[in-house]
Motif scaffolding. Structure first.
Motif, PDB file in Angstrom:
ATOM      1  N   SER A 269       2.531  50.194  42.455  1.00 13.74           N
ATOM      2  CA  SER A 269       1.248  50.872  42.639  1.00 13.74           C
ATOM      3  C   SER A 269       0.941  51.774  41.463  1.00 13.74           C
ATOM      4  O   SER A 269      -0.204  51.843  41.009  1.00 13.74           O
TER       5      SER A 269
ATOM      6  N   ASP B   5      -4.089  46.411  45.665  1.00 14.24           N
ATOM      7  CA  ASP B   5      -2.828  47.077  45.994  1.00 14.24           C
ATOM      8  C   ASP B   5      -2.421  46.718  47.421  1.00 14.24           C
ATOM      9  O   ASP B   5      -2.906  47.296  48.374  1.00 14.24           O
ATOM     10  N   GLU B   6      -1.548  45.766  47.562  1.00 13.14           N
ATOM     11  CA  GLU B   6      -1.059  45.299  48.862  1.00 13.14           C
ATOM     12  C   GLU B   6      -2.189  45.153  49.884  1.00 13.14           C
ATOM     13  O   GLU B   6      -2.133  45.728  50.959  1.00 13.14           O
TER      14      GLU B   6
HETATM   15 MG   LIG Z   1       2.703  50.841  46.603  1.00 14.86          MG
END
Ligand SMILES: [Mg+2]
Ligand SMILES: Nc1ncnc2c1ncn2[C@@H]1O[C@H](COP(=O)(O)OP(=O)(O)O)[C@@H](O)[C@H]1O
Lengths: 357, 286
Positions: free
Chosen positions: A43, A158-159
């Motif tokens: 991240s 991000d995910e």
């Molecule tokens: Mg992360």
């Protein structure tokens, strides 16, 4: 649409190095996935590209322009967040239109662009709803739509699928891939899920503790992992690692079984890596096979994964794959043939790959 | 929501209702009594016991109040007093909300030197209500020439640590991702405040407005000090001035009318904003 390039990008919080110099050139329209265990800095790296986190050193270029000190809005990127980050008080339409409105898009042009993105994501009937009136999957699509509608130089994810249930995750995965193909926008995608990474990526960055361990296509990484971390992280179930010694004409495994000596190795200790799918049951024991005692069987249907222990009294655990209808019973002793073309040899000290395939 | 705590059996429901009704009666009784008193003649009021039911003088008392009897007593019309109180209460409520939102916004969303020092300074002023700092504040108002002005009535009461803390707590519950999404969408600080923070704070603002309006409306000590001219009095001060020390000189019927008029605006604010107010106190829309 643009290229994206990182040159020796580093991040330090106080005295802790979180990103240890990552470099990659991403081609226009390429889909690159950053994968690694939780806390490895994925991240952070993505947020540095977005401009949400300062860059300690190195350069980031988007479309050939250095963006190191630019605000996110000046970088021409769009981001999809893990928890979607939809504006709770705005309708789906307004959520998608917000960035465009700030950019000065008005009237029919605005409506047309939102309508087009909504159609691509099957959101056309939901435009008047508030985020709280949507299901998780629908919220996820709105978050995607908000990025899509801006037509940015790059998408950052991000995910984005980690809050969805397994089935939805699979279908969204396909949808994201298809969408990215159609709009051909350069994408950087973060996930801890190696299946997601393998299925989505044109190229993968496998990260561990702030280091990019390997950057390559999914199949290159599967076939020739650069080190034991990558080998263990990519592939499910994980690769088996067996301590072995190169001596004479043999590769001597810790339990005493022998494999043919791979070419180009010096005498000494190595680690032998074998994926579960490259072990097959064999009628006869002997050179080139392993003898194991079955501990447990995980049945998935088409396949089953067998957890076993090497040797009569060995301490190495080993996992291999068998057809679902041909499972060994727990407690039995079986022989396994090792596919010699598919073994990996790692240096016992540095854990780097020395040969194989 | 509260069911679990009390239970749902018939008896406990009955008990709950009984307690609620009892509470309402206790709270409402003085208001009822004042309202009743405002509808009787002064002779009836001065002759105890006061009847519990409204009398026949309502029209006359209220007519008198608005047609100038109160003006004769204090030299100022009741409309003017209501206006003064309204301006002051609105000024305090709106001013406090603006100041406290702005300072909470700065403290939560910006990294600047001495940020925590600022926060603690604001926090410490919690311990210094108007009454404690009344002398220096008065001196400042005199020096600025703000005696007998609306600014003088409003400004010293605006600085508010409580409201700042409230907004700070609320702002801190806003997910960081939301701020980042807005930044990526191109929103600067002001846009983020206006387009996202403000709408999300709406119920909080409404609840706070009601509380602060009543706080401003019921101020006594400060308006008493900072206004000399009767025409700048608030209705609460005027009410006090109407009561003469000799009981017989006090027009009690008009005092009661003025009391009713004085509590009417706060009641209206509560009733009109009730839905928002309750929402702001019990739920955070996310
Ligand atoms: Mg992360
Ligand atoms: N603001 C911060 N201050 C200090 N350390 C941080 C900060 N943010 C993240 N880290 C550390 O950086 C590392 C990487 O975090 P992150 O990029 O969120 O990991 P990932 O997304 O791969 O799970 C973690 O070890 C985390 O503790």
């Amino acid at each position: 649409m643009a290229t994206l390039s990182l040159k020796d990008v580093r991040k330090t919080y106080g005295k802790t190095d979180v990103i240890h110099g990552v470099s990659i050139d991403i081609a226009d329209g390429e889909f690159v996935v950053i994968v690694g265990p939780s806390g490895c800095g994925k991240s952070t790296l993505l947020r540095m590209v977005a401009g949400l986190e300062e860059i300690t050193s190195g350069t980031i270029e988007i479309g050939g322009r250095v963006v190191n000190t630019l605000e996110p809005r000046a970088r021409d990127i769009a981001m999809v967040f893990q928890n979607y980050a939809l504006y709770p008080h705005m309708s789906v339409f307004d959520n998608m239109a917000y960035g465009l409105r700030i950019a000065g898009v008005r009237g029919d042009d605005l409506k047309a662009r939102v309508a087009k993105a909504a159609e691509m994501l099957d959101l056309s009937t939901l435009l008047d709803r508030k985020p709280r009136q949507l299901s998780g999957g629908q919220r996820q699509r709105v978050a995607m739509g908000r990025a899509l509608v801006r037509d940015p130089a790059a998408f950052l994810f991000d995910e984005p699928l980690s809050n969805l249930d397994a089935k939805l995750r699979v279908s969204m995965r396909l949808q994201i891939k298809d969408l990215q193909r159609r709009v051909a926008t350069t994408s950087l995608y973060v996930t801890h899920d190696q299946v997601e990474a393998m299925t989505l990526a044109d190229r993968l960055i496998v990260m561990n503790k702030g280091v990019a361990e390997q950057i390559a296509t999914p199949m290159e990484i599967y076939d020739a992992p650069a080190n034991m971390f990558v080998a263990g992280f990519i592939g499910s179930p994980a690769m088996n690692f067996l301590p072995a010694t190169v001596t004479g004409s043999d590769l001597l495994i810790s339990d005493g079984s022998r494999m043919p000596r791979p070419a180009g190795l010096q005498d000494g200790g190595v680690i032998l890596g074998v994926r579960p799918e490259h072990l097959t049951r064999s009628r006869s024991a002997g050179p080139g096979t392993l003898t194991v005692r079955v501990l447990a069987v995980e049945t998935l249907g088409a396949d089953a994964f067998v957890h076993a222990r090497l040797g009569e009294s060995g301490s190495e655990d080993i996992v291999f794959r068998v057809p679902g209808h041909d499972r060994p019973a727990e407690g039995t002793v079986v022989s396994l043939a090792v596919d010699q073309d598919k073994v990996h040899i790692f240096d016992a000290a540095t854990q780097r790959r020395i040969s194989g395939m | 929501m509260a069911e679990g705590m009390v239970g749902t059996s018939k008896r406990s429901i009955a008990l709950g209702h009984f307690l609620l009704i009892l509470g309402c009666v206790i709270v409402a009784f003085p208001i009822w009594y004042v309202t009743v008193a405002s509808t009787h003649s002064i002779q009836t009021i001065l002759n105890p016991p006061l009847p519990m039911l409204p009398g026949a003088e309502a029209a006359q008392n209220y007519g008198e109040a608005f047609s100038g009897s109160i003006t004769r007593i204090g030299g100022v019309s009741v409309e003017r007093l209501l206006l003064n109180s309204t301006v002051m209460a609105l000024g305090i409520a709106v001013g406090k909300i603006i100041i406290s939102m702005a300072s909470a916004f700065a403290i939560v969303f910006f990294r600047f030197p001495l940020r925590m020092a600022c926060f603690w300074l604001i926090f410490i002023t919690l311990m210094l209500p108007v009454e404690v700092r009344i002398m220096p504040t008065y001196k400042v108002m005199v020096d600025l020439g703000l005696i007998d002005t609306y600014a003088g009535l409003i400004l010293p009461l605006i600085a508010s640590a409580t409201a700042t803390l409230l907004f700070r707590q609320f702002f801190m519950t806003i997910p960081n991702e939301l701020l980042e999404a807005a930044r990526v969408d191109g929103a600067g600080p002001w846009r983020f405040f206006k387009d996202i923070l403000l709408p999300l704070s709406a119920t909080n603002i409404a609840a706070l407005f009601v509380i602060l309006f009543i706080y401003g409306w019921t101020q006594y000590l400060w308006p008493l000090l900072v206004t000399n001219s009767n025409s700048m009095n608030t209705i609460v001060i005027a009410l006090r001035k109407m009561i003469s020390f000799a009981d017989a000189d006090t027009p009690w019927n008009l005092v009661m009318v003025t009391s009713v008029l004085a509590i009417l605006p706060p009641v209206l604010v509560v009733v009109l904003m009730q839905r928002w107010f309750v929402k702001g106190l019990v739920e955070t829309e996310k």
